[in-house]
Every structure is written in structure tokens, then in C-alpha cells.
Design a protein around this motif. Structure first.
Motif, short mmCIF file in Angstrom:
data_model
loop_
_atom_site.label_atom_id
_atom_site.label_comp_id
_atom_site.label_asym_id
_atom_site.label_seq_id
_atom_site.Cartn_x
_atom_site.Cartn_y
_atom_site.Cartn_z
N GLN A 1 0.81 -1.22 0.00
CA GLN A 1 0.00 0.00 0.00
C GLN A 1 0.84 1.27 0.00
OE1 GLN A 1 -2.62 0.42 3.41
NE2 GLN A 1 -4.11 1.53 2.18
N LEU A 2 1.90 1.29 0.78
CA LEU A 2 2.72 2.50 0.91
C LEU A 2 3.97 2.46 0.05
CD1 LEU A 2 2.40 3.14 4.77
CD2 LEU A 2 1.08 4.14 2.90
N SER A 3 3.97 1.66 -0.99
CA SER A 3 5.12 1.59 -1.89
C SER A 3 5.10 2.78 -2.86
CB SER A 3 5.13 0.27 -2.65
OG SER A 3 3.96 0.12 -3.42
N ASN A 4 6.14 2.89 -3.66
CA ASN A 4 6.25 4.02 -4.59
C ASN A 4 5.49 3.73 -5.88
OD1 ASN A 4 6.94 6.21 -6.12
ND2 ASN A 4 9.08 5.66 -6.37
N TRP A 5 4.32 4.35 -6.02
CA TRP A 5 3.48 4.11 -7.19
C TRP A 5 3.90 4.96 -8.38
CZ3 TRP A 5 0.87 -0.16 -7.14
CH2 TRP A 5 0.53 -0.71 -5.90
N GLU A 6 4.94 5.77 -8.22
CA GLU A 6 5.48 6.54 -9.33
C GLU A 6 6.82 5.98 -9.80
OE1 GLU A 6 5.59 10.71 -8.49
OE2 GLU A 6 3.50 10.78 -7.81
N ALA A 7 7.18 4.79 -9.34
CA ALA A 7 8.44 4.17 -9.75
C ALA A 7 8.47 4.00 -11.27
CB ALA A 7 8.59 2.81 -9.07
N ASP A 8 9.67 4.00 -11.83
CA ASP A 8 9.80 3.85 -13.28
C ASP A 8 9.12 2.57 -13.77
OD1 ASP A 8 11.21 6.20 -13.44
OD2 ASP A 8 13.18 5.24 -13.43
N VAL A 9 9.30 1.50 -13.01
CA VAL A 9 8.69 0.21 -13.34
C VAL A 9 8.04 -0.34 -12.08
CG1 VAL A 9 9.08 -2.14 -14.16
CG2 VAL A 9 10.42 -0.25 -15.13
N LEU A 10 6.77 -0.71 -12.17
CA LEU A 10 6.09 -1.32 -11.02
C LEU A 10 6.54 -2.77 -10.87
CD1 LEU A 10 2.42 -0.04 -11.47
CD2 LEU A 10 4.21 0.91 -10.00
N THR A 11 6.72 -3.21 -9.64
CA THR A 11 7.10 -4.59 -9.39
C THR A 11 5.89 -5.50 -9.59
OG1 THR A 11 6.53 -4.54 -7.03
CG2 THR A 11 8.75 -3.78 -7.66
N ASP A 12 6.16 -6.79 -9.72
CA ASP A 12 5.07 -7.75 -9.84
C ASP A 12 4.17 -7.72 -8.61
OD1 ASP A 12 5.96 -8.54 -12.32
OD2 ASP A 12 7.03 -10.32 -11.58
N LYS A 13 4.77 -7.51 -7.45
CA LYS A 13 3.97 -7.45 -6.22
C LYS A 13 3.06 -6.23 -6.22
CE LYS A 13 7.02 -10.09 -3.17
NZ LYS A 13 7.84 -10.07 -1.93
N GLN A 14 3.56 -5.09 -6.70
CA GLN A 14 2.72 -3.89 -6.80
C GLN A 14 1.56 -4.13 -7.77
OE1 GLN A 14 5.98 -1.07 -7.70
NE2 GLN A 14 5.03 0.26 -6.15
N LYS A 15 1.85 -4.72 -8.91
CA LYS A 15 0.81 -4.97 -9.90
C LYS A 15 -0.27 -5.90 -9.35
CE LYS A 15 3.89 -4.44 -13.91
NZ LYS A 15 4.51 -5.14 -15.07
N ALA A 16 0.17 -6.96 -8.66
CA ALA A 16 -0.79 -7.92 -8.10
C ALA A 16 -1.63 -7.27 -7.02
CB ALA A 16 -0.04 -9.13 -7.54
N TYR A 17 -1.01 -6.43 -6.20
CA TYR A 17 -1.74 -5.72 -5.15
C TYR A 17 -2.81 -4.81 -5.76
CZ TYR A 17 -2.67 -2.10 -1.66
OH TYR A 17 -3.31 -1.21 -0.82
N ALA A 18 -2.41 -4.01 -6.74
CA ALA A 18 -3.34 -3.07 -7.34
C ALA A 18 -4.49 -3.80 -8.04
CB ALA A 18 -2.60 -2.18 -8.35
N ALA A 19 -4.17 -4.86 -8.76
CA ALA A 19 -5.20 -5.61 -9.47
C ALA A 19 -6.15 -6.29 -8.49
CB ALA A 19 -4.55 -6.65 -10.38
N THR A 20 -5.62 -6.82 -7.41
CA THR A 20 -6.45 -7.51 -6.42
C THR A 20 -7.47 -6.57 -5.82
OG1 THR A 20 -4.68 -9.10 -5.90
CG2 THR A 20 -6.43 -8.82 -4.26
N ASP A 21 -7.06 -5.36 -5.50
CA ASP A 21 -7.99 -4.40 -4.88
C ASP A 21 -9.16 -4.08 -5.81
OD1 ASP A 21 -6.52 -4.33 -2.59
OD2 ASP A 21 -6.04 -2.19 -2.67
N ALA A 22 -8.89 -3.89 -7.10
CA ALA A 22 -9.97 -3.57 -8.04
C ALA A 22 -10.86 -4.79 -8.28
CB ALA A 22 -9.38 -3.06 -9.36
N TRP A 23 -10.24 -5.94 -8.49
CA TRP A 23 -11.00 -7.18 -8.73
C TRP A 23 -11.85 -7.57 -7.53
CZ3 TRP A 23 -9.74 -11.65 -5.88
CH2 TRP A 23 -10.39 -12.82 -6.28
#
Length: 218
Positions: free
Chosen positions: A159-181
């Protein structure tokens, strides 16, 4: 068996639950040119889950602009990296659409953060908080709702990771997708419970754990 839900859910019990993660396709949209095709696909679906992410600010009084808009179907989640795409005409078409319901949690805050980028008139949005109150649930965080309804844990580690990073990590992507799904899953189950009445609401003064016996009856 009737589903047992609680008006309040003990946060301490969430860590004991199995973790749920979105297992579908995740598409990251970075360029403005890609947004139109992604929006066309999303608006061809019957129901969407939505959420946003913003890089946390640790300076008092400073608030960063929303940097990620995640929009999910039941099997595909599109991550719009707004700090790269900007608020394109296609994204505005998605947000102003009145034909496809878009389900989220605390949508007022998400929409305000998006409107800080550019003014628009929100289309058809459905806030889970309102509907969950209709069936007696008082704890409204996504993590508590999902634990209460499905007895699974949504991890908030990113949740508190850097969402403006040049490249999102796989964990960030999975977290973001899980919340919407997860919003879709919760809304569909709310409709099922409302329409069938096949649930029992346990009123508690203090939050209580979900017992092994309760889980076995779901």
C-alpha cells in the motif's frame, strides 16, 4: 448452508486467514496511445471494479497526485499509469461512461483525487460502502469486508510503496489488481445475499473472530 457475516470484524483475526491474490491477466498501460484500446475493451464488459493508488507523502501538508488507476473485469485488470499517460480523452470517456457500472470502495475520495488531475463528470459508479450497510455490515475497509464475506485476507503490504516508480514490481501490480477485482467479487456476493436472503448477521459489540466451525459452514 447460510452464510454467517458480522456487523464488525476483528482485525486481529485477518492475519490468520489465507491470502487471496488476483490470478487473472494484468495489463499495464503506460503510453497515451494505448489508453483508447484498453478503454474500448473495458467498456465492452458488463461490470468493472475500480481503485486508485497514490505515492505516499511523508511530509506534512503535501499530497501527491494520483498515479495509478486500476480497472478490472473478473479475469483481466488494466493498470493505467496516469503519471505517464495523463488523463486522456479515452480515460475520461471511461470515467464519464453511464452504461457500465463501476464498483469501488470510498469512491468519493478516489473520484476527487482523479478530478484533481482534470475536471470531469463521473458516470455510473457504485460504492460498496452504501450497499454493505444495507445488509448490516459496519466495518468498511476493503480488507475487513473481504475477510468478513469470504474469510480470506487481502494483503496490504504494498500500500505504501512508490506508485510513481519507473517500473512497477510484480507485487505492486498484483496488489493493485487484487484491490480492483475484489470490488467485483464483493458486489456480486452482496447481490447474491440481498436477493436470496441466505445469510445470518451476527451483531457484536466488539469485533469477534471467525471460528473454525463458522468457516466450515460457509
Amino acid at each position: 448452508m447460510r452464510k454467517i457475516i458480522y456487523n464488525k470484524f476483528d482485525k486481529k483475526q485477518i492475519s490468520k486467514l489465507p491470502t487471496v491474490v488476483f490470478e487473472g491477466r494484468i495489463i499495464t498501460v503506460v503510453s497515451p496511445q494505448e489508453t483508447a484500446k484498453a478503454v474500448d475493451y473495458l467498456l465492452s464488459c458488463p461490470l468493472l471494479g475500480v481503485d486508485t493508488e497514490t505515492r505516499p507523502s511523508f511530509k506534512k501538508g503535501r499530497q501527491n497526485m494520483v498515479s495509478l488507476l486500476q480497472v478490472s473485469t473478473e479475469d483481466t485488470c488494466v493498470l493505467f499509469r496516469l503519471n505517464y499517460t495523463g488523463m486522456t480523452d479515452a480515460i475520461l470517456r471511461l470515467l464519464e461512461d453511464t452504461q457500465v457500472p463501476k464498483v469501488g470502495l470510498s469512491l468519493h475520495d478516489d473520484l476527487l483525487s482523479l478530478q484533481r488531475r482534470v475536471a470531469f463528470h463521473p458516470g455510473w459508479f457504485v460504492d460498496l460502502q452504501h450497499h454493505m450497510r444495507e445488509i448490516g455490515i459496519e466495518d468498511m475497509s476493503l480488507q475487513k469486508l473481504y475477510a468478513n464475506i469470504f474469510h480470506q485476507k487481502i494483503s496490504k503490504a504494498q500500500q505504501l510503496s512508490n506508485w510513481e516508480a519507473d517500473v512497477l514490481t510484480d507485487k505492486q501490480k498484483a496488489y493493485a489488481a487484487t484491490d480492483a477485482w475484489a470490488c467485483i467479487m464483493l458486489y456480486n456476493e452482496y447481490l447474491n445475499l440481498r436477493n436470496t436472503g441466505d445469510f445470518s448477521l451476527v451483531q457484536v459489540e466488539e469485533t469477534v473472530p471467525v471460528t473454525t466451525e463458522t468457516n466450515a459452514n460457509q
